[in-house]
Design an enzyme around this catalytic site. Sequence first.
Site, short mmCIF file in Angstrom:
data_model
loop_
_atom_site.label_atom_id
_atom_site.label_comp_id
_atom_site.label_asym_id
_atom_site.label_seq_id
_atom_site.Cartn_x
_atom_site.Cartn_y
_atom_site.Cartn_z
N LYS A 17 0.83 -1.21 0.00
CA LYS A 17 0.00 0.00 0.00
C LYS A 17 0.86 1.24 0.00
O LYS A 17 2.04 1.24 0.37
CB LYS A 17 -0.95 0.01 1.19
CG LYS A 17 -0.29 -0.11 2.59
CD LYS A 17 0.28 1.18 3.14
CE LYS A 17 0.95 1.01 4.49
NZ LYS A 17 1.61 2.23 4.99
N ALA A 105 10.25 -3.32 5.77
CA ALA A 105 10.35 -2.14 6.64
C ALA A 105 10.42 -0.87 5.82
O ALA A 105 11.16 0.05 6.11
CB ALA A 105 11.57 -2.25 7.56
N GLY A 106 9.59 -0.83 4.76
CA GLY A 106 9.64 0.27 3.81
C GLY A 106 8.46 1.21 3.84
O GLY A 106 8.34 2.09 3.00
N GLY A 107 7.54 1.03 4.80
CA GLY A 107 6.37 1.90 4.87
C GLY A 107 5.28 1.54 3.88
O GLY A 107 4.39 2.34 3.63
N MET A 108 5.34 0.32 3.32
CA MET A 108 4.35 -0.10 2.33
C MET A 108 3.52 -1.30 2.79
O MET A 108 2.76 -1.87 2.00
CB MET A 108 5.02 -0.41 0.99
CG MET A 108 5.58 0.81 0.30
SD MET A 108 6.06 0.46 -1.41
CE MET A 108 4.47 0.06 -2.14
N SER A 112 2.18 -6.68 6.73
CA SER A 112 0.72 -6.72 6.86
C SER A 112 0.09 -7.50 5.71
O SER A 112 -0.87 -8.25 5.91
CB SER A 112 0.15 -5.30 6.89
OG SER A 112 0.64 -4.59 8.01
N ASP A 145 -2.30 -1.93 9.79
CA ASP A 145 -2.39 -1.98 8.33
C ASP A 145 -2.96 -3.30 7.80
O ASP A 145 -3.23 -3.41 6.60
CB ASP A 145 -1.00 -1.78 7.70
CG ASP A 145 -0.50 -0.35 7.84
OD1 ASP A 145 -1.32 0.55 8.13
OD2 ASP A 145 0.71 -0.12 7.66
#
Length: 311
Positions: A17, A105-108, A112, A145
């Site tokens: 996401k 661990a990339g914020g995407m 999740s 998330d």
Amino acid sequence: MTIPEASTVVHARAPGKINVFLKVGALQDDGYHELATAFQAVSLYEDVWASPADDFSVEFSGSIDTSGLVTDGSNLAIKAARALARKAGYRGGVRLKISKNVPIAGGMGGGSADAAATLLACDALWGTEASKDELLTIAAKLGADVPFAVTGGTAIGTGRGDQLSPALAKGQFHWVLAVAEFGMSTPGVYAELDRHRERHAQDIFPAAHQPSVDANVLQALRAGDPAMLAESMYNDLQAPALHLAPGLGRVLELGEENGALAGIISGSGPTVAFLVSDSDSALELQVALSALRVHAVRASGPVHGARLIHA
């Protein structure tokens, strides 16, 4: 409920996401923040294969380096499988094989997505016949998330990001993602946000306790207008992420200098998402960033949430 014997391999898939908008409320007494975010599921996928086993295990492969991932009970996919087994009273286990394409661990939301796909795969494998609402309830307990990875599409998240309402989005939006060679700790970025707000308390408005998504974001999504969305994208976590990893500022500049309508750090970073006008522009920007030695991949959204590929 009688649960049939598991006898096959089930394949499920869930998307990563982008947070096209993220407002973070004030720090609460319990250490958490209220959020208001606009999620868009994009065409980078995590694939999960689930097969019968006496215990719970997970192994990884994929287009990205997975060597640093934990494979014990602290892994979110294992947690998801165990949570469904407890809910259904299932006494066996599962062997999970996960092919990862979403930055770690990339914020995407890659972890999740693993959890969401695992819930669907195990439900099919074990014949637990959980309803979507039951799966979403389990998902919400696993992480903020995870419910969105189940539903996909475009949605507004409130509370801790796990209270979802669908958002209308017309057409396709095209993205180029600059993938960092390092990860960032989500709790670490939130802690830096709190410190940032303390340092600049005299210069910025106090954070709202219950933030909301800007109406211009919703209008841009409904219109399918990337230029309008580019003007209204926002992320409260961008400033603290840039403070922790200053080099991301140069990545943002490179994307915008080479044709992006706008760039934004996705979630807690460090992935930088560049919105472009169409698929041709996405290819051009990917090539330009690659020439500058920035690892860039193309994606589009919105796409479906977690779904079964083979059961």
